[in-house]
Structures are given as structure tokens and as C-alpha cells.
Design a protein around this motif. Structure first.
Motif, mmCIF file in Angstrom:
data_model
loop_
_atom_site.group_PDB
_atom_site.id
_atom_site.type_symbol
_atom_site.label_atom_id
_atom_site.label_comp_id
_atom_site.label_asym_id
_atom_site.label_seq_id
_atom_site.Cartn_x
_atom_site.Cartn_y
_atom_site.Cartn_z
ATOM 1 N N GLY A 69 0.789 -1.226 0.000
ATOM 2 C CA GLY A 69 0.000 0.000 0.000
ATOM 3 C C GLY A 69 0.815 1.266 0.000
ATOM 4 O O GLY A 69 0.431 2.254 0.620
ATOM 5 N N GLY A 70 1.948 1.298 -0.697
ATOM 6 C CA GLY A 70 2.723 2.521 -0.801
ATOM 7 C C GLY A 70 3.522 2.862 0.426
ATOM 8 O O GLY A 70 3.837 4.030 0.667
ATOM 9 N N LYS A 71 3.903 1.878 1.233
ATOM 10 C CA LYS A 71 4.711 2.126 2.423
ATOM 11 C C LYS A 71 6.162 2.401 2.036
ATOM 12 O O LYS A 71 6.589 2.167 0.917
ATOM 13 C CB LYS A 71 4.651 0.919 3.366
ATOM 14 N N VAL A 72 6.921 2.915 3.003
ATOM 15 C CA VAL A 72 8.305 3.322 2.778
ATOM 16 C C VAL A 72 9.255 2.407 3.540
ATOM 17 O O VAL A 72 9.013 2.071 4.706
ATOM 18 C CB VAL A 72 8.528 4.784 3.213
ATOM 19 N N GLY A 73 10.328 2.000 2.870
ATOM 20 C CA GLY A 73 11.401 1.255 3.501
ATOM 21 C C GLY A 73 12.735 1.804 3.036
ATOM 22 O O GLY A 73 12.810 2.929 2.529
ATOM 23 N N PHE A 74 13.795 1.016 3.160
ATOM 24 C CA PHE A 74 15.128 1.463 2.766
ATOM 25 C C PHE A 74 15.757 0.437 1.835
ATOM 26 O O PHE A 74 15.694 -0.769 2.084
ATOM 27 C CB PHE A 74 16.023 1.675 3.985
ATOM 28 N N ILE A 75 16.385 0.951 0.766
ATOM 29 C CA ILE A 75 17.051 0.091 -0.199
ATOM 30 C C ILE A 75 18.555 0.325 -0.142
ATOM 31 O O ILE A 75 19.012 1.393 0.253
ATOM 32 C CB ILE A 75 16.533 0.345 -1.627
ATOM 33 N N ASP A 76 19.307 -0.696 -0.552
ATOM 34 C CA ASP A 76 20.760 -0.556 -0.622
ATOM 35 C C ASP A 76 21.158 -0.072 -2.014
ATOM 36 O O ASP A 76 20.300 0.224 -2.866
ATOM 37 C CB ASP A 76 21.451 -1.871 -0.257
ATOM 38 N N THR A 77 22.448 0.005 -2.277
ATOM 39 C CA THR A 77 22.922 0.546 -3.551
ATOM 40 C C THR A 77 22.724 -0.423 -4.711
ATOM 41 O O THR A 77 23.019 -0.082 -5.851
ATOM 42 C CB THR A 77 24.410 0.951 -3.456
ATOM 43 N N ALA A 78 22.213 -1.636 -4.429
ATOM 44 C CA ALA A 78 21.815 -2.553 -5.492
ATOM 45 C C ALA A 78 20.328 -2.428 -5.793
ATOM 46 O O ALA A 78 19.811 -3.139 -6.662
ATOM 47 C CB ALA A 78 22.156 -3.989 -5.100
ATOM 48 N N GLY A 79 19.642 -1.536 -5.063
ATOM 49 C CA GLY A 79 18.217 -1.338 -5.280
ATOM 50 C C GLY A 79 17.337 -2.320 -4.546
ATOM 51 O O GLY A 79 16.122 -2.357 -4.766
ATOM 52 N N LYS A 80 17.894 -3.126 -3.649
ATOM 53 C CA LYS A 80 17.147 -4.132 -2.911
ATOM 54 C C LYS A 80 16.705 -3.588 -1.544
ATOM 55 O O LYS A 80 17.474 -2.891 -0.870
ATOM 56 C CB LYS A 80 18.005 -5.380 -2.689
ATOM 57 N N TYR A 81 15.487 -3.947 -1.161
ATOM 58 C CA TYR A 81 15.021 -3.547 0.169
ATOM 59 C C TYR A 81 15.790 -4.320 1.233
ATOM 60 O O TYR A 81 15.763 -5.552 1.274
ATOM 61 C CB TYR A 81 13.526 -3.822 0.325
ATOM 62 N N VAL A 82 16.490 -3.590 2.101
ATOM 63 C CA VAL A 82 17.150 -4.199 3.261
ATOM 64 C C VAL A 82 16.359 -3.912 4.524
ATOM 65 O O VAL A 82 16.532 -4.596 5.539
ATOM 66 C CB VAL A 82 18.598 -3.702 3.404
ATOM 67 N N ILE A 83 15.514 -2.904 4.492
ATOM 68 C CA ILE A 83 14.516 -2.649 5.541
ATOM 69 C C ILE A 83 13.185 -2.564 4.809
ATOM 70 O O ILE A 83 12.977 -1.674 3.980
ATOM 71 C CB ILE A 83 14.810 -1.349 6.312
ATOM 72 N N GLN A 84 12.312 -3.492 5.072
ATOM 73 C CA GLN A 84 11.087 -3.647 4.290
ATOM 74 C C GLN A 84 10.187 -2.415 4.395
ATOM 75 O O GLN A 84 10.191 -1.705 5.419
ATOM 76 C CB GLN A 84 10.332 -4.890 4.736
ATOM 77 N N PRO A 85 9.409 -2.128 3.343
ATOM 78 C CA PRO A 85 8.532 -0.952 3.338
ATOM 79 C C PRO A 85 7.307 -1.143 4.233
ATOM 80 O O PRO A 85 6.269 -1.642 3.792
ATOM 81 C CB PRO A 85 8.150 -0.822 1.854
ATOM 82 N N THR A 86 7.455 -0.708 5.481
ATOM 83 C CA THR A 86 6.374 -0.841 6.467
ATOM 84 C C THR A 86 6.030 0.484 7.132
ATOM 85 O O THR A 86 5.174 0.520 8.016
ATOM 86 C CB THR A 86 6.774 -1.848 7.554
ATOM 87 N N PHE A 87 6.673 1.576 6.714
ATOM 88 C CA PHE A 87 6.490 2.878 7.360
ATOM 89 C C PHE A 87 5.705 3.825 6.463
ATOM 90 O O PHE A 87 5.716 3.714 5.241
ATOM 91 C CB PHE A 87 7.854 3.497 7.703
ATOM 92 N N ASP A 88 5.034 4.781 7.093
ATOM 93 C CA ASP A 88 4.334 5.815 6.336
ATOM 94 C C ASP A 88 5.277 6.935 5.903
ATOM 95 O O ASP A 88 4.989 7.652 4.949
ATOM 96 C CB ASP A 88 3.196 6.420 7.169
ATOM 97 N N TRP A 89 6.369 7.103 6.618
ATOM 98 C CA TRP A 89 7.341 8.154 6.309
ATOM 99 C C TRP A 89 8.688 7.724 6.851
ATOM 100 O O TRP A 89 8.778 7.034 7.872
ATOM 101 C CB TRP A 89 6.911 9.478 6.946
ATOM 102 N N ALA A 90 9.760 8.119 6.177
ATOM 103 C CA ALA A 90 11.107 7.799 6.648
ATOM 104 C C ALA A 90 12.062 8.912 6.268
ATOM 105 O O ALA A 90 11.977 9.460 5.168
ATOM 106 C CB ALA A 90 11.595 6.475 6.050
#
Length: 276
Positions: free
Chosen positions: A233-254
Motif C-alpha cells: 500500500g505505498g509504504k516506505v522502507g530502505f534500499i541498498d545501492t543494489a536497489g534491494k530492500y534491506v529494511i522492508q517498506p512498512t512505514f508511512d514516512w522515513a
């Protein structure tokens, strides 16, 4: 830290840490000091000041801040009658000829520009395009670039409608994933908003030239081929320099990472201007 701007009667100057006025309050607009230079506007002319308030160079239609020794400016002289953007060095000399409709700040010896034909490019310090495309581009840091459709809203590299992908400075696209939004890298991680699992509205009728419309249609096909819709549903997470999510998109804002930590929010209050 350099002098801070100070406003009085809708005019601006600069003060130091002791509150002493170092640049007189006489300018209609000012930008923060960067690399010991500040862009200021007096009347209709932009110019650059040093920390003592002395004019270094001026008489531009528009002027950006210095980064890595170069600043984007829009010329108004008879030598450059088209009034396009180019770049000057800290001595006011033309470093890259003015041939761009828009020009952004340098970051890692690269800058994003928009050409007269509405195409985008990432240029090096000589003005040579290292990446070009018809959709928007934005520097993310760590040698990476976001690319998107050419849906212009406002500003250079900001306010462009998603989705976005990521490529390196040679044009190689990373991971095959597409994000609704992706932000600058800090400490090798970037906040990235997952694609919302909703149907996109039909595109508006294009007013572009046939050649540009054909190029944009091809870009649309590329996005369709790469599309990876996330169920979050459009949540926000963090990706590494390979473009992979290392912190899954579970936040409304980061926010950005700084000293190993990043601020996050799990439940944003509704915006009163957009209650739905």
C-alpha cells in the motif's frame, strides 16, 4: 557554518554568529552561502557575493548555489541571447556553455539538466552527457540516478510523478524494481516508497511532437515490463545501492540515515487539505 540570512522590511542581508551584520540588508532574495559564495538578487539581477559582501560576478537572470566549484546560472548577456542555463566557476568564468532549459547542482562530478527538446541528461564537468533519456532524472548519490516518466509538476528533480527506477552513471538499470518514490542515499541506504497497488489513471492526451511522443511511448512500455507492484500500500522502507530492500517498506514516512539511525513514522495524521 557561514553567515545566516536576516530579513528586514522584505529585504535581506547576512549576520554572523555574534549577530553582526556582515552583508547589508538590501537584497530582494538571497540563497545560503555555499563554498564561500552566496547568490543574491537586487532588482532583476542575480549576482554572487563573498563573505565580506563584495560582488564577485553578476547580472544573471537566475543563479543557483555553488557545489563542487560550479554553479548553474541563466545568462542575460548579448553573447548568450537565448538566456539558457549554463555553469560558471567560482571566479565567474563560463565553465559549461548555456545550452540547457534547466540545470541542477553538481554532486559527485555529475549534474542533471533538461535540454531544449525536453529530454533529460546527466552531464559531467565538461558538459558531456553521460546518460540521456526523455523521462526525468535525479541524482541520488553514491553514483546512482533515478529515472522516471516526464510528467513535469514543479522544480528540477522534485515534484515529478512516479514511478521511478534506478540506474548507475553508465545507464545500467538496477534490480528491475520500480518505486513510487525514491530519495537520496545517505550512509549507503535510501528511503524508497513501494508502488501502491492501485490502478493508475489513464494518461492525458500528449501535446508532444510525434518523435518525442514515440520515445515516451517506448518508455511507458519499459515501465510496464519492469513493473513490480508491492502489496504494502505505498509504504516506505530502505534500499541498498543494489536497489534491494534491506529494511522492508512498512512505514508511512522515513527520513535520511545519519550516524547509523533514521527517523521513521508508522502512522501519519491525515492532511487537513486532503482528507481523503
Amino acid at each position: 557554518a557561514g553567515p545566516a540570512c536576516f530579513v528586514k522590511s522584505f529585504h535581506w542581508g547576512f549576520v554572523d554568529h555574534n549577530g553582526h551584520l556582515t552583508v547589508p540588508i538590501q537584497y530582494a532574495e538571497v540563497k545560503a552561502f555555499s563554498e564561500n559564495r552566496a547568490a543574491v538578487r537586487k532588482g532583476q539581477a542575480w549576482m554572487y557575493l563573498d563573505r565580506a559582501g563584495r560582488v564577485i560576478t553578476g547580472n544573471f537572470l537566475d543563479a543557483g548555489s555553488f557545489h563542487e566549484g560550479l554553479a548553474p546560472v541563466r545568462f542575460r548577456t548579448s553573447a548568450f541571447p537565448d538566456a539558457d542555463f549554463g555553469y560558471i566557476d567560482t571566479n565567474g568564468r563560463v565553465a559549461i556553455a548555456p545550452t540547457f532549459r534547466e540545470a541542477g547542482a553538481f554532486n559527485g562530478n555529475l549534474a542533471v539538466v533538461r535540454n531544449r527538446d525536453e529530454s533529460w541528461a546527466v552531464i559531467d564537468r565538461t558538459g558531456k552527457a553521460v546518460v540521456s533519456q526523455n523521462g526525468s532524472l535525479n541524482l541520488l548519490g553514491d553514483g546512482l540516478i533515478s529515472f522516471g516518466r516526464n510528467d513535469y509538476l514543479e522544480g528540477l528533480g522534485r515534484g515529478y510523478a512516479g514511478p521511478f527506477g534506478i540506474m548507475d552513471a553508465t545507464g545500467n538499470r538496477l534490480s528491475g524494481q520500480i518505486y513510487q518514490n525514491v530519495y537520496a542515499y545517505h550512509e549507503s541506504l535510501a528511503a524508497a516508497q513501494a508502488r501502491d497497488a492501485v490502478e493508475e489513471p489513464a494518461p492525458e492526451k500528449s501535446t508532444r511532437s510525434p518523435r518525442l511522443a514515440e520515445a515516451m511511448a517506448q518508455l511507458e512500455k519499459t515501465f510496464d515490463a519492469l513493473m513490480n507492484v508491492f502489496p504494502t500500500g505505498g509504504k516506505v522502507g530502505f534500499i541498498d545501492t543494489a536497489g534491494k530492500y534491506v529494511i522492508q517498506p512498512t512505514f508511512d514516512w522515513a527520513g535520511d540515515f545519519s550516524e547509523g539511525l533514521a527517523a521513521v513514522c508508522s502512522s501519519l495524521p491525515p492532511d487537513p487539505e486532503y482528507p481523503n
